[in-house]
Design a protein around this motif. Structure first.
Motif, PDB file in Angstrom:
ATOM      1  N   PRO A 141       0.889  -1.146  -0.226  1.00 56.66           N
ATOM      2  CA  PRO A 141      -0.109  -0.321  -0.213  1.00 56.66           C
ATOM      3  C   PRO A 141       0.876   0.852  -0.737  1.00 56.66           C
ATOM      4  O   PRO A 141       1.441   1.319   0.951  1.00 56.66           O
ATOM      5  N   HIS A 142       0.301   2.355  -0.442  1.00 61.13           N
ATOM      6  CA  HIS A 142       1.176   3.246  -0.867  1.00 61.13           C
ATOM      7  C   HIS A 142       2.402   3.418  -1.432  1.00 61.13           C
ATOM      8  O   HIS A 142       2.921   4.093  -1.100  1.00 61.13           O
ATOM      9  N   ALA A 143       2.543   2.675  -2.743  1.00 60.10           N
ATOM     10  CA  ALA A 143       3.865   2.639  -3.012  1.00 60.10           C
ATOM     11  C   ALA A 143       4.770   3.343  -3.336  1.00 60.10           C
ATOM     12  O   ALA A 143       5.951   2.982  -3.332  1.00 60.10           O
ATOM     13  N   GLY A 144       3.813   4.452  -4.492  1.00 59.21           N
ATOM     14  CA  GLY A 144       4.046   4.993  -5.016  1.00 59.21           C
ATOM     15  C   GLY A 144       4.967   4.592  -6.367  1.00 59.21           C
ATOM     16  O   GLY A 144       6.174   5.610  -7.157  1.00 59.21           O
ATOM     17  N   ALA A 152      -1.111  -3.997  -9.002  1.00 56.78           N
ATOM     18  CA  ALA A 152      -1.657  -5.484  -8.747  1.00 56.78           C
ATOM     19  C   ALA A 152      -1.492  -6.554  -8.525  1.00 56.78           C
ATOM     20  O   ALA A 152      -2.243  -7.199  -7.205  1.00 56.78           O
ATOM     21  N   SER A 153      -0.932  -7.501  -9.336  1.00 53.50           N
ATOM     22  CA  SER A 153      -0.157  -8.728  -8.887  1.00 53.50           C
ATOM     23  C   SER A 153       0.388  -8.469  -8.390  1.00 53.50           C
ATOM     24  O   SER A 153      -0.390  -9.907  -7.369  1.00 53.50           O
ATOM     25  N   LYS A 154       1.646  -7.817  -7.747  1.00 55.24           N
ATOM     26  CA  LYS A 154       2.019  -7.973  -6.541  1.00 55.24           C
ATOM     27  C   LYS A 154       1.271  -8.382  -5.133  1.00 55.24           C
ATOM     28  O   LYS A 154       1.159  -8.839  -4.344  1.00 55.24           O
ATOM     29  N   HIS A 155       0.714  -7.179  -5.132  1.00 54.46           N
ATOM     30  CA  HIS A 155      -0.748  -6.712  -4.116  1.00 54.46           C
ATOM     31  C   HIS A 155      -1.683  -8.338  -3.955  1.00 54.46           C
ATOM     32  O   HIS A 155      -2.183  -8.760  -2.740  1.00 54.46           O
ATOM     33  N   VAL A 219       8.670  -6.880   4.373  1.00 53.20           N
ATOM     34  CA  VAL A 219       8.909  -6.276   3.381  1.00 53.20           C
ATOM     35  C   VAL A 219      10.415  -5.522   3.233  1.00 53.20           C
ATOM     36  O   VAL A 219      11.171  -5.028   4.465  1.00 53.20           O
ATOM     37  N   MET A 220      11.249  -5.777   2.167  1.00 52.63           N
ATOM     38  CA  MET A 220      12.848  -5.612   2.249  1.00 52.63           C
ATOM     39  C   MET A 220      13.079  -4.385   0.697  1.00 52.63           C
ATOM     40  O   MET A 220      13.847  -4.451  -0.006  1.00 52.63           O
ATOM     41  N   PRO A 221      12.768  -2.812   1.298  1.00 51.15           N
ATOM     42  CA  PRO A 221      13.429  -2.772   0.451  1.00 51.15           C
ATOM     43  C   PRO A 221      14.545  -1.817   0.787  1.00 51.15           C
ATOM     44  O   PRO A 221      15.388  -2.034   1.722  1.00 51.15           O
ATOM     45  N   ALA A 222      15.368  -1.053   0.132  1.00 51.05           N
ATOM     46  CA  ALA A 222      17.063  -0.503   0.144  1.00 51.05           C
ATOM     47  C   ALA A 222      16.655   0.369   0.791  1.00 51.05           C
ATOM     48  O   ALA A 222      15.905   1.315   1.543  1.00 51.05           O
ATOM     49  N   LEU A 223      17.243   0.626   1.873  1.00 50.26           N
ATOM     50  CA  LEU A 223      18.420   1.337   2.757  1.00 50.26           C
ATOM     51  C   LEU A 223      17.768   3.186   2.569  1.00 50.26           C
ATOM     52  O   LEU A 223      17.094   4.117   2.784  1.00 50.26           O
ATOM     53  N   ALA A 224      18.537   3.038   0.968  1.00 50.99           N
ATOM     54  CA  ALA A 224      18.038   4.206   0.100  1.00 50.99           C
ATOM     55  C   ALA A 224      17.311   5.324  -0.847  1.00 50.99           C
ATOM     56  O   ALA A 224      16.699   5.871  -0.675  1.00 50.99           O
ATOM     57  N   ASP A 225      15.786   4.105  -0.600  1.00 49.28           N
ATOM     58  CA  ASP A 225      14.127   3.815  -1.263  1.00 49.28           C
ATOM     59  C   ASP A 225      14.100   4.612  -0.575  1.00 49.28           C
ATOM     60  O   ASP A 225      13.332   4.606   0.686  1.00 49.28           O
ATOM     61  N   ALA A 226      13.518   5.860  -0.795  1.00 47.83           N
ATOM     62  CA  ALA A 226      12.847   7.193  -0.145  1.00 47.83           C
ATOM     63  C   ALA A 226      11.177   6.787   0.553  1.00 47.83           C
ATOM     64  O   ALA A 226      10.767   7.471   0.703  1.00 47.83           O
ATOM     65  N   ARG A 227      11.010   6.329  -0.160  1.00 43.91           N
ATOM     66  CA  ARG A 227       9.685   5.702  -0.607  1.00 43.91           C
ATOM     67  C   ARG A 227       9.172   4.378   1.107  1.00 43.91           C
ATOM     68  O   ARG A 227       7.869   4.819   1.278  1.00 43.91           O
ATOM     69  N   PHE A 228      10.265   4.391   1.441  1.00 49.10           N
ATOM     70  CA  PHE A 228      10.052   3.634   2.556  1.00 49.10           C
ATOM     71  C   PHE A 228      11.096   4.058   3.841  1.00 49.10           C
ATOM     72  O   PHE A 228      10.792   3.369   5.221  1.00 49.10           O
TER      73      PHE A 228
END
Length: 228
Positions: A141-144, A152-155, A219-228
């Motif tokens: 949700p709110h992945a940007g 949608a398929s991954k959700h 949930v495993m984003p990159a540390l530099a990913d500002a979306r998370f």
């Protein structure tokens, strides 16, 4: 441990085939073709099943037949395609062809459903078995992100996991959704990319837990990913 890993010829799938398990474990890779060179870094046995998951039910039957009497205890569904201009500045949902959208849904959702259904009776022969669904931060949700069909398929994988978990919890089935961010496909990752080995390390941990616990969602984003 005997794990069946789809999308295993390259990228994350291949990293999982080569990096999971321990000596004596069995990793069964599934993809349209086997890489010319593939080897386990932990002395696990590696075998291969050639199958094209875009063929849906036929692919599931091929995998069952190739397994023979074997009953794996882990299924890692690492399958996913995206729109032709996904993650590009000129991505435009209005330009996506209907046939492409249907194919994306068939591969990312339908083939995963069919494979889980096909292998579930074998997984459930163990005291604890595990299904791991590889999603994406794009499906959160709110992945940007604007990629409509891919997101949608991954959700949808979270809903799939919830239903499987509740339907078979009493029979020892653990279901984990892993949502990584942008993965590094080369030897070096920049600050916005996650090394494949990091994902392998996380799943090694999740698969090493006792029968008393499991990891529900990662949930495993990159540390530099500002979306998370």
């Amino acid at each position: 441990m005997h794990a069946v890993i789809t999308g295993a010829s390259q990228g994350l799938g291949r990293a999982l085939v080569e990096g999971l398990g321990h000596a004596g474990d069995r990793m069964t890779g599934v993809s349209r073709g086997r890489p010319a060179t593939v080897r386990s870094r932990v002395q696990a046995q590696i075998d291969w099943i050639p199958a094209d998951l875009s063929e849906g039910e036929a692919a599931s039957k091929t995998i069952l037949s190739a397994l023979g009497a074997a009953c794996p205890d882990v299924l890692i569904c690492n399958v996913g395609i995206w729109e032709p201009r996904a993650f590009e500045d000129d991505y435009d949902f209005l330009s996506d062809a209907p046939d492409m959208l249907r194919r994306l849904v068939d591969i990312n959702i339908t083939s995963t459903l069919l494979l889980c259904q096909a292998l579930l009776s074998r997984l459930l022969t163990h005291r604890k078995s595990h299904i791991i669904l590889i999603g994406s931060t794009s499906g959160r949700p709110h992945a940007g992100r604007p990629e409509v069909a891919f997101g949608a398929s991954k959700h949808a994988l979270n809903g799939m996991a919830d239903a499987l978990r509740e339907g078979f919890r009493q029979r020892g089935l653990a279901v984990t959704c892993l949502h990584p961010g942008y993965l590094a496909t080369g030897d070096e990752a920049d600050a916005s990319q996650i090394p494949l080995q990091d994902v392998v390390s996380v799943l090694r941990c999740a698969l090493s837990l006792s029968e008393a616990s499991f990891v529900r969602e990662l949930v495993m984003p990159a540390l530099a990913d500002a979306r998370f």
